[in-house]
Write a protein that holds these residues in place. Structure first.
Motif, PDB file in Angstrom:
ATOM      1  N   GLY A 505       2.063 -10.648   2.022  1.00  0.00           N
ATOM      2  CA  GLY A 505       1.514  -9.421   1.464  1.00  0.00           C
ATOM      3  C   GLY A 505       0.096  -9.157   1.936  1.00  0.00           C
ATOM      4  O   GLY A 505      -0.255  -8.020   2.302  1.00  0.00           O
ATOM      5  N   LEU A 506      -0.731 -10.192   1.974  1.00  0.00           N
ATOM      6  CA  LEU A 506      -2.113 -10.024   2.438  1.00  0.00           C
ATOM      7  C   LEU A 506      -2.162  -9.651   3.916  1.00  0.00           C
ATOM      8  O   LEU A 506      -2.966  -8.824   4.341  1.00  0.00           O
ATOM      9  CB  LEU A 506      -2.901 -11.317   2.193  1.00  0.00           C
ATOM     10  CG  LEU A 506      -3.102 -11.704   0.723  1.00  0.00           C
ATOM     11  CD1 LEU A 506      -3.765 -13.080   0.621  1.00  0.00           C
ATOM     12  CD2 LEU A 506      -3.952 -10.664   0.003  1.00  0.00           C
ATOM     13  N   LEU A 507      -1.275 -10.278   4.708  1.00  0.00           N
ATOM     14  CA  LEU A 507      -1.226  -9.960   6.136  1.00  0.00           C
ATOM     15  C   LEU A 507      -0.801  -8.512   6.339  1.00  0.00           C
ATOM     16  O   LEU A 507      -1.396  -7.782   7.158  1.00  0.00           O
ATOM     17  CB  LEU A 507      -0.251 -10.909   6.836  1.00  0.00           C
ATOM     18  CG  LEU A 507       0.000 -10.659   8.327  1.00  0.00           C
ATOM     19  CD1 LEU A 507      -1.292 -10.769   9.121  1.00  0.00           C
ATOM     20  CD2 LEU A 507       1.032 -11.641   8.864  1.00  0.00           C
ATOM     21  N   ASP A 512      -2.401  -2.510   7.323  1.00  0.00           N
ATOM     22  CA  ASP A 512      -2.240  -1.181   6.713  1.00  0.00           C
ATOM     23  C   ASP A 512      -0.783  -0.832   6.396  1.00  0.00           C
ATOM     24  O   ASP A 512      -0.454   0.346   6.261  1.00  0.00           O
ATOM     25  CB  ASP A 512      -2.856  -0.088   7.612  1.00  0.00           C
ATOM     26  CG  ASP A 512      -4.368  -0.209   7.698  1.00  0.00           C
ATOM     27  OD1 ASP A 512      -4.978  -0.633   6.695  1.00  0.00           O
ATOM     28  OD2 ASP A 512      -4.921   0.097   8.761  1.00  0.00           O
ATOM     29  N   HIS A 513       0.061  -1.834   6.259  1.00  0.00           N
ATOM     30  CA  HIS A 513       1.424  -1.606   5.771  1.00  0.00           C
ATOM     31  C   HIS A 513       1.386  -1.723   4.246  1.00  0.00           C
ATOM     32  O   HIS A 513       1.921  -2.674   3.658  1.00  0.00           O
ATOM     33  CB  HIS A 513       2.404  -2.605   6.389  1.00  0.00           C
ATOM     34  CG  HIS A 513       2.438  -2.562   7.892  1.00  0.00           C
ATOM     35  ND1 HIS A 513       2.621  -1.382   8.595  1.00  0.00           N
ATOM     36  CD2 HIS A 513       2.305  -3.544   8.829  1.00  0.00           C
ATOM     37  CE1 HIS A 513       2.617  -1.647   9.902  1.00  0.00           C
ATOM     38  NE2 HIS A 513       2.424  -2.954  10.067  1.00  0.00           N
ATOM     39  N   THR A 514       0.744  -0.754   3.617  1.00  0.00           N
ATOM     40  CA  THR A 514       0.370  -0.890   2.216  1.00  0.00           C
ATOM     41  C   THR A 514       1.566  -1.007   1.291  1.00  0.00           C
ATOM     42  O   THR A 514       1.592  -1.850   0.385  1.00  0.00           O
ATOM     43  CB  THR A 514      -0.516   0.295   1.795  1.00  0.00           C
ATOM     44  OG1 THR A 514      -1.615   0.394   2.705  1.00  0.00           O
ATOM     45  CG2 THR A 514      -1.037   0.101   0.386  1.00  0.00           C
ATOM     46  N   ASP A 515       2.554  -0.160   1.468  1.00  0.00           N
ATOM     47  CA  ASP A 515       3.697  -0.166   0.556  1.00  0.00           C
ATOM     48  C   ASP A 515       4.429  -1.505   0.589  1.00  0.00           C
ATOM     49  O   ASP A 515       4.774  -2.069  -0.459  1.00  0.00           O
ATOM     50  CB  ASP A 515       4.654   0.973   0.895  1.00  0.00           C
ATOM     51  CG  ASP A 515       4.064   2.345   0.577  1.00  0.00           C
ATOM     52  OD1 ASP A 515       3.104   2.397  -0.222  1.00  0.00           O
ATOM     53  OD2 ASP A 515       4.556   3.354   1.140  1.00  0.00           O
ATOM     54  N   GLU A 516       4.673  -2.017   1.797  1.00  0.00           N
ATOM     55  CA  GLU A 516       5.358  -3.304   1.897  1.00  0.00           C
ATOM     56  C   GLU A 516       4.473  -4.429   1.386  1.00  0.00           C
ATOM     57  O   GLU A 516       4.960  -5.397   0.787  1.00  0.00           O
ATOM     58  CB  GLU A 516       5.777  -3.574   3.349  1.00  0.00           C
ATOM     59  CG  GLU A 516       6.753  -4.743   3.472  1.00  0.00           C
ATOM     60  CD  GLU A 516       7.184  -5.007   4.909  1.00  0.00           C
ATOM     61  OE1 GLU A 516       7.973  -5.963   5.098  1.00  0.00           O
ATOM     62  OE2 GLU A 516       6.738  -4.286   5.828  1.00  0.00           O
ATOM     63  N   ALA A 517       3.162  -4.305   1.615  1.00  0.00           N
ATOM     64  CA  ALA A 517       2.230  -5.314   1.104  1.00  0.00           C
ATOM     65  C   ALA A 517       2.289  -5.375  -0.413  1.00  0.00           C
ATOM     66  O   ALA A 517       2.352  -6.457  -1.018  1.00  0.00           O
ATOM     67  CB  ALA A 517       0.809  -4.994   1.568  1.00  0.00           C
ATOM     68  N   GLN A 522       3.636  -8.071  -5.390  1.00  0.00           N
ATOM     69  CA  GLN A 522       4.244  -8.008  -6.715  1.00  0.00           C
ATOM     70  C   GLN A 522       5.319  -9.085  -6.867  1.00  0.00           C
ATOM     71  O   GLN A 522       5.429  -9.711  -7.934  1.00  0.00           O
ATOM     72  CB  GLN A 522       4.863  -6.614  -6.932  1.00  0.00           C
ATOM     73  CG  GLN A 522       5.411  -6.409  -8.346  1.00  0.00           C
ATOM     74  CD  GLN A 522       4.332  -6.537  -9.404  1.00  0.00           C
ATOM     75  OE1 GLN A 522       3.381  -5.761  -9.429  1.00  0.00           O
ATOM     76  NE2 GLN A 522       4.467  -7.522 -10.287  1.00  0.00           N
ATOM     77  N   ARG A 523       6.092  -9.329  -5.821  1.00  0.00           N
ATOM     78  CA  ARG A 523       7.097 -10.391  -5.880  1.00  0.00           C
ATOM     79  C   ARG A 523       6.434 -11.759  -6.050  1.00  0.00           C
ATOM     80  O   ARG A 523       6.951 -12.619  -6.777  1.00  0.00           O
ATOM     81  CB  ARG A 523       7.950 -10.381  -4.612  1.00  0.00           C
ATOM     82  CG  ARG A 523       8.931  -9.219  -4.519  1.00  0.00           C
ATOM     83  CD  ARG A 523       9.680  -9.261  -3.184  1.00  0.00           C
ATOM     84  NE  ARG A 523      10.447 -10.503  -3.028  1.00  0.00           N
ATOM     85  CZ  ARG A 523      11.002 -10.896  -1.869  1.00  0.00           C
ATOM     86  NH1 ARG A 523      10.863 -10.138  -0.787  1.00  0.00           N
ATOM     87  NH2 ARG A 523      11.676 -12.015  -1.799  1.00  0.00           N
ATOM     88  N   ALA A 524       5.295 -11.949  -5.391  1.00  0.00           N
ATOM     89  CA  ALA A 524       4.566 -13.216  -5.541  1.00  0.00           C
ATOM     90  C   ALA A 524       4.094 -13.399  -6.979  1.00  0.00           C
ATOM     91  O   ALA A 524       4.211 -14.487  -7.562  1.00  0.00           O
ATOM     92  CB  ALA A 524       3.379 -13.262  -4.582  1.00  0.00           C
ATOM     93  N   SER A 535      -5.817  -9.226  -5.433  1.00  0.00           N
ATOM     94  CA  SER A 535      -5.501  -8.553  -4.173  1.00  0.00           C
ATOM     95  C   SER A 535      -4.617  -7.334  -4.415  1.00  0.00           C
ATOM     96  O   SER A 535      -4.840  -6.263  -3.824  1.00  0.00           O
ATOM     97  CB  SER A 535      -4.810  -9.526  -3.214  1.00  0.00           C
ATOM     98  OG  SER A 535      -5.647 -10.633  -2.931  1.00  0.00           O
ATOM     99  N   LEU A 536      -3.625  -7.473  -5.275  1.00  0.00           N
ATOM    100  CA  LEU A 536      -2.773  -6.325  -5.589  1.00  0.00           C
ATOM    101  C   LEU A 536      -3.575  -5.255  -6.323  1.00  0.00           C
ATOM    102  O   LEU A 536      -3.409  -4.049  -6.068  1.00  0.00           O
ATOM    103  CB  LEU A 536      -1.584  -6.767  -6.437  1.00  0.00           C
ATOM    104  CG  LEU A 536      -0.596  -5.660  -6.841  1.00  0.00           C
ATOM    105  CD1 LEU A 536      -0.075  -4.911  -5.622  1.00  0.00           C
ATOM    106  CD2 LEU A 536       0.560  -6.230  -7.644  1.00  0.00           C
ATOM    107  N   GLY A 537      -4.477  -5.681  -7.189  1.00  0.00           N
ATOM    108  CA  GLY A 537      -5.331  -4.721  -7.885  1.00  0.00           C
ATOM    109  C   GLY A 537      -6.184  -3.910  -6.932  1.00  0.00           C
ATOM    110  O   GLY A 537      -6.347  -2.693  -7.092  1.00  0.00           O
TER     111      GLY A 537
END
Length: 608
Positions: A505-507, A512-517, A522-524, A535-537
């Protein structure tokens, strides 16, 4: 994913047949008149159900089925699955606690201990910690005793188990993977005692983690299963440090391990002091008349338990001496200690110590032909010190293991070894170890800022275990090889390693693949990895979802991640909640996050 292999099947059956066909036995007399092959086949078929009932295993009709970490079925062979996975079996079954000797459970022999079973160890001096220890054992679940080497962790734990649970089944797993296999197959009986001396050897996604612990010891359950573990303070500090915000080591070390250590808190994490308390000294003084070793230990400068374990004497044998035999023996011990500092805690081949010891000799002695032989030097290093442990402990198959007391002192900088492991050791060690054992060597190399060695170790480990995929991906990610890192993360996720979700997700966020990130972060989090809450925040705040971001920051703070304090403070400042923003920014600064000093200064200046 994990397939339990039938280990020791033939050995177990032939042992039983040896008894049945003894020269004076009735069965043998009958067999003399029959066809031997046919009779043997008939016996094996007839005895299989009996063997299974004696071992407490399900019938073949029902099958031996469990579930591995991913919920996939584990099917065991009809042989005894305990063999090769659990130590100290009695007639193929788990022993009772009282059936296994103190020395077999790795309680260190004391000075002038000559029995093989530890029966002439000094009497146990009750410790103040016994109350918390007995409470934890009675409650079930996990308890961890920690302290320096040779302070009495194992002795206190085993004595408590013998007092409280003498007749309960005792499981001493071969390693972490064996524990996971047995637990996943439902072969850790309810009410068992699981003994994990040197806990770090059993941890990781292939061994013990929080999920596996909760499966064996469910909270709120009626079971009495207890996991009793010990750990040296040097190891405990390493894992607790890895769990703190901003720790470089925490970015690569297995999250499962860090989370488990954090899970064991309160009265279940028991420190064992090296020095006796006043009340403990009084108890020891009362025993001094019965055992002179106890009386002498009370006056020892190094500490009561360390004296009994001959700790200082072992250090003196390693560090102080002269002459050719001492120098070669010292070099062998130093090489073995360095193997453990390099992350390999199993016995090392004597041939490897022979190869490496030249690098630990004084330069003037490295090329002399008149040095004592390795055999002579090993005999010197194997000699017990004051009748207790030896500096170099001989093991089976021409292998040796350095004393953990010496390792403890070397890691604390109290030995002749330099701060860093000898450069020549890494390639030689990696050449001889099994691929799966290269995983912890990679972590040790990473801590010593040797990324090339860590990469080599993890690439080798990855050929045998998927546990190496995530750390290898992190290392390549840090080196800018993002495509390779992404592939490794995805492979790790496919193999069930949820710690890779956060890293991927961080990678993706950096790309800039924000949606997939957001999806992977969220899964993590759903899998319990609170370290990516902030990071998600940040991603959601950037998208304008400030309410969700605030909730994530607060959850991160509640989970102990102080780096979220500054993020929450800045968010509150932008929303006009100045007083609360100042409070959180000040807390961030107090926790060492100096990056928000200027922001707090601006807010305070704005207030005049």
């Amino acid at each position: 994913m994990v397939a339990l292999v039938a280990v020791g099947a033939f050995a177990a059956r032939w042992s039983l047949l040896d008894w049945l066909v003894a020269s004076d036995g009735t069965v043998r007399n009958v067999m003399e008149g029959l066809s031997w092959p046919a009779t043997l086949v008939a016996l094996v078929l007839a005895l299989t159900p009996i063997i299974r009932r004696q071992l407490g295993l399900p019938s073949e009709e029902s099958g031996d089925r469990g579930a591995n970490a991913l919920g996939q079925a584990v099917v065991l062979d009809t042989a005894n699955p305990l063999v090769g996975r659990a130590l100290h079996l009695v007639d193929g079954r788990l022993p009772e606690v009282e059936q296994v000797g103190l020395l077999q459970l790795r309680v260190k022999p004391a000075i002038d201990t000559h029995s093989d079973d530890g029966s002439d160890l000094p009497p146990y001096v009750e410790r103040d910690l016994d109350q918390d220890l007995e409470w934890a054992i009675a409650e079930g679940g996990m308890v961890l005793l920690h302290g320096r080497a040779a302070v009495g962790k194992s002795r206190a734990a085993v004595e408590a188990l013998r007092r409280l649970r003498p007749h309960d089944p005792l499981l001493v797993p071969r390693d972490g993977q064996a524990l996971r296999e047995l637990a996943s197959a439902g072969l850790v009986p309810d009410g068992a005692v699981v003994w994990l001396d040197d806990l770090e050897l059993y941890l990781g996604t292939a061994g013990l983690d929080v999920a596996l612990l909760q499966r064996m010891c469910p909270s709120g359950g009626t079971g009495r299963t207890v996991v009793v573990a010990t750990m040296r303070d040097e190891e405990l500090v390493r894992y607790t440090t890895a769990g703190t915000a901003g720790s470089e080591e925490g970015k690569t070390i297995e999250r499962a391990t860090v989370d488990l250590i954090a899970y064991i808190q309160g009265r279940r994490r028991i420190p064992v002091a090296g020095a006796l308390s006043l009340t403990e000294r009084k108890r020891a003084e009362q025993m001094g008349g019965r055992d002179g070793r106890v009386r002498r230990a009370l006056d020892a400068q190094e500490g009561f338990a360390e004296y009994l374990a001959a700790g200082t004497a072992m250090m003196d044998r390693w560090l102080i001496g002269d002459g050719p035999l001492f120098l070669v023996g010292q070099a062998l011990i130093s090489a073995a200690v360095d193997c453990r500092r390099a992350g390999y805690h199993k016995p090392v081949p004597t041939s490897l110590l022979n190869e490496l010891h030249h690098h630990y000799l004084p330069p003037a002695w490295r090329h002399r032909d008149d040095r004592p032989s390795i055999t002579e030097a090993l005999h010197w290093a194997h000699q017990p010190v004051l009748g207790a442990s030896s500096c170099l402990q001989p093991r089976s198959s021409n292998t040796d293991l350095a004393s953990d007391y010496l390792l403890d002192r070397a890691q604390a900088g109290q030995s002749l070894l330099p701060e860093k492991v000898n450069d020549a050791l890494w390639p030689a060690l990696l050449h001889v170890v099994d691929p799966a054992d290269a995983l912890p060597i990679g972590f040790a190399a990473y801590r010593e800022a040797l990324p090339d060695v860590a990469q080599t170790a993890w690439e080798r480990a990855a050929t045998a275990t998927t546990d190496a995929l995530t750390p290898l991906g992190v290392l390549l990610d840090q080196q800018g090889h993002t495509d390779e890192a992404e592939q490794l993360y995805r492979r790790a996720i496919d193999a069930g390693h949820t710690d890779a979700l956060g890293f991927l997700g961080l990678l993706l966020a950096q790309q800039d693949h924000t949606d997939e990130a957001i999806e992977h972060l969220q899964r993590a989090i759903d899998a319990g990895h609170t370290d990516v809450l902030r990071s998600l925040g940040l991603l959601l705040a950037k998208q304008g979802h400030t309410d969700e971001a605030e909730q994530l920051y607060r959850r991160a703070i509640d989970a102990g991640h102080t780096d979220a304090l500054g993020s929450l403070g800045l968010l509150l400042a932008r929303q006009g909640h100045t007083d609360e923003a100042i409070e959180h920014l000040q807390r961030a600064i107090d926790a060492g996050h100096t990056d928000v000093l200027r922001s707090l200064g601006l807010l305070l200046a704005k207030q005049g």
